[in-house]
Design an enzyme around this catalytic site. Structure first.
Site, PDB file in Angstrom:
ATOM      1  N   ASP A  24       0.865  -1.192   0.000  1.00  0.00           N
ATOM      2  CA  ASP A  24       0.000   0.000   0.000  1.00  0.00           C
ATOM      3  C   ASP A  24       0.899   1.239   0.000  1.00  0.00           C
ATOM      4  OD1 ASP A  24      -2.677   1.223   0.191  1.00  0.00           O
ATOM      5  OD2 ASP A  24      -1.956   2.009   2.086  1.00  0.00           O
ATOM      6  N   SER A  25       0.320   2.363  -0.411  1.00  0.00           N
ATOM      7  CA  SER A  25       1.100   3.599  -0.385  1.00  0.00           C
ATOM      8  C   SER A  25       1.473   3.974   1.050  1.00  0.00           C
ATOM      9  CB  SER A  25       0.288   4.731  -1.011  1.00  0.00           C
ATOM     10  OG  SER A  25      -0.895   4.921  -0.262  1.00  0.00           O
TER      11      SER A  25
ATOM     12  N   CYS B 286      -3.628  -1.167  -2.428  1.00  0.00           N
ATOM     13  CA  CYS B 286      -3.919   0.248  -2.653  1.00  0.00           C
ATOM     14  C   CYS B 286      -4.818   0.404  -3.891  1.00  0.00           C
ATOM     15  CB  CYS B 286      -2.599   0.972  -2.865  1.00  0.00           C
ATOM     16  SG  CYS B 286      -2.741   2.718  -3.190  1.00  0.00           S
TER      17      CYS B 286
ATOM     18  N   GLU C 275      -3.113   9.570   7.694  1.00  0.00           N
ATOM     19  CA  GLU C 275      -1.668   9.304   7.794  1.00  0.00           C
ATOM     20  C   GLU C 275      -1.020  10.151   8.907  1.00  0.00           C
ATOM     21  OE1 GLU C 275       0.898   7.450   5.919  1.00  0.00           O
ATOM     22  OE2 GLU C 275      -0.703   6.168   5.200  1.00  0.00           O
TER      23      GLU C 275
ATOM     24  N   CYS D  22     -10.942   2.992  -0.709  1.00  0.00           N
ATOM     25  CA  CYS D  22      -9.577   3.375  -0.326  1.00  0.00           C
ATOM     26  C   CYS D  22      -9.302   2.651   0.979  1.00  0.00           C
ATOM     27  CB  CYS D  22      -9.468   4.884  -0.132  1.00  0.00           C
ATOM     28  SG  CYS D  22      -7.859   5.385   0.545  1.00  0.00           S
TER      29      CYS D  22
ATOM     30  N   HIS E  31      -7.460   3.249   3.363  1.00  0.00           N
ATOM     31  CA  HIS E  31      -7.328   4.071   4.567  1.00  0.00           C
ATOM     32  C   HIS E  31      -8.681   4.347   5.238  1.00  0.00           C
ATOM     33  CE1 HIS E  31      -3.328   4.906   3.007  1.00  0.00           C
ATOM     34  NE2 HIS E  31      -3.045   5.609   4.082  1.00  0.00           N
TER      35      HIS E  31
HETATM   36  N1  DGL Z   1      -4.791   3.696   0.467  1.00  0.00           N
HETATM   37  C1  DGL Z   1      -4.717   4.076  -0.878  1.00  0.00           C
HETATM   38  C2  DGL Z   1      -5.919   3.592  -1.653  1.00  0.00           C
HETATM   39  O1  DGL Z   1      -6.491   2.587  -1.321  1.00  0.00           O
HETATM   40  C3  DGL Z   1      -4.474   5.516  -1.220  1.00  0.00           C
HETATM   41  C4  DGL Z   1      -3.794   6.374  -0.272  1.00  0.00           C
HETATM   42  C5  DGL Z   1      -2.979   7.461  -0.935  1.00  0.00           C
HETATM   43  O2  DGL Z   1      -3.535   8.444  -1.431  1.00  0.00           O
HETATM   44  O3  DGL Z   1      -1.787   7.267  -0.920  1.00  0.00           O
HETATM   45  O4  DGL Z   1      -6.285   4.207  -2.637  1.00  0.00           O
END
Ligand code: DGL
Length: 278
Positions: A11-12, A74, A159, A193, A195
């Protein structure tokens, strides 16, 4: 036969740990290696080329650690980099490795949650602009009406560890209001997403009770289980000692560990890595 290796989950940042958590619950026997590119997150507002370059560097690093299979947990990377990696980068260079994303498995089942056939998709700007969910959902559920809303400030809030504080409510409500303005018939909202499940409590507080909120963790875990049952040649290449390793490209690993432990549910000790040296 090649040496067995862990399943890589990428993941990012720390968001993918919500997916890894569900995967580990359903498939605890395997070894897992998690990589969060926190040093370069968020990906959500970056260009196609940059997201592809960063994701491909991370995937190659995970292959070099011995992962035969990498899951792009991600959505942004799945939307913007997966196809190029599968179709251009890997053929010829990595014939025995596989990279899977999270958009298709989610699109395959999302239609089963709605009664009104109107669903909302919340994602990063990159995911929303790519139109990947619209295309994939249309393929599996052509009768669905899909409304998208980008939430560019949610990942930075998460984050930075601000997601439980009262200030976060303002931005949670703002994006939900924008989405619900698009249709009064939305009965299901997909958190597209990794997150966003961290904001679940606040999201639910600002939504009518009859709207269902769907996260991806269990969907992706179920889909991986199914994939491994259909691909015994890959399943046999996976190490099964139940080990978990966590890597981050952020040099402040104690900071990563603090937030990551909240995402994952148990205490985490991560190791810093520079994927560009791969
Ligand atoms: N968690 C990532 C996703 O599922 C994106 C987070 C980011 O913007 O880095 O899209």
């Amino acid at each position: 036969m090649k040496q067995k290796g862990p399943i890589g989950v990428f993941d990012s940042g720390i968001g993918g740990l919500t997916v890894l958590r569900s995967i580990v619950e359903q498939l605890p026997q395997y070894d897992y290696l998690y990589l969060g590119d926190n040093g370069r997150a968020p990906y959500g507002n970056r260009s196609f080329n940059t997201i592809h370059q960063y994701t491909w560097e991370c995937v190659q690093w995970m292959f070099a650690q011995g992962c035969p299979l990498v899951i792009l947990a991600c959505n942004t990377a799945s939307a913007k980099a997966l196809r190029t990696i599968q179709q251009q980068d890997m053929p010829g260079r990595h014939p025995d490795e596989r990279v899977l994303g999270v958009i298709r498995p989610t699109a395959e089942v999302i239609g089963n949650y709605t009664k009104t056939n109107h669903i909302g998709v919340l994602g990063t700007t990159g995911t929303v602009q790519s139109g990947s969910y619209l295309l994939e959902i249309e393929h599996f559920f052509p009768e669905l009406k899909v409304y998208q809303q980008a939430c560019p400030l949610w990942v930075p809030i998460i984050e930075s560890g601000e997601y439980l504080k009262p200030g976060a409510d303002y931005y949670v409500k703002q994006y939900l209001d924008e989405l619900l303005k698009q249709s009064a018939d939305i009965d299901t909202i997909l958190l597209a997403c990794t997150h966003y499940p961290l904001l679940l409590q606040k999201i639910k507080q600002h939504l009518p009770e009859d709207i269902k909120v769907v996260g991806q963790g269990d969907i992706v875990a179920h889909s991986l289980k199914d994939y491994l049952s259909r691909h015994p040649e890959m399943e046999q290449r996976l190490a099964k000692a139940g080990s978990r390793q966590f890597f981050t490209t952020m040099d402040d690993t104690p900071e990563f560990d603090k937030h990551a432990s909240a995402f994952f549910g148990t205490s985490i000790q991560s190791v810093y890595t520079d994927v560009r040296k791969c």
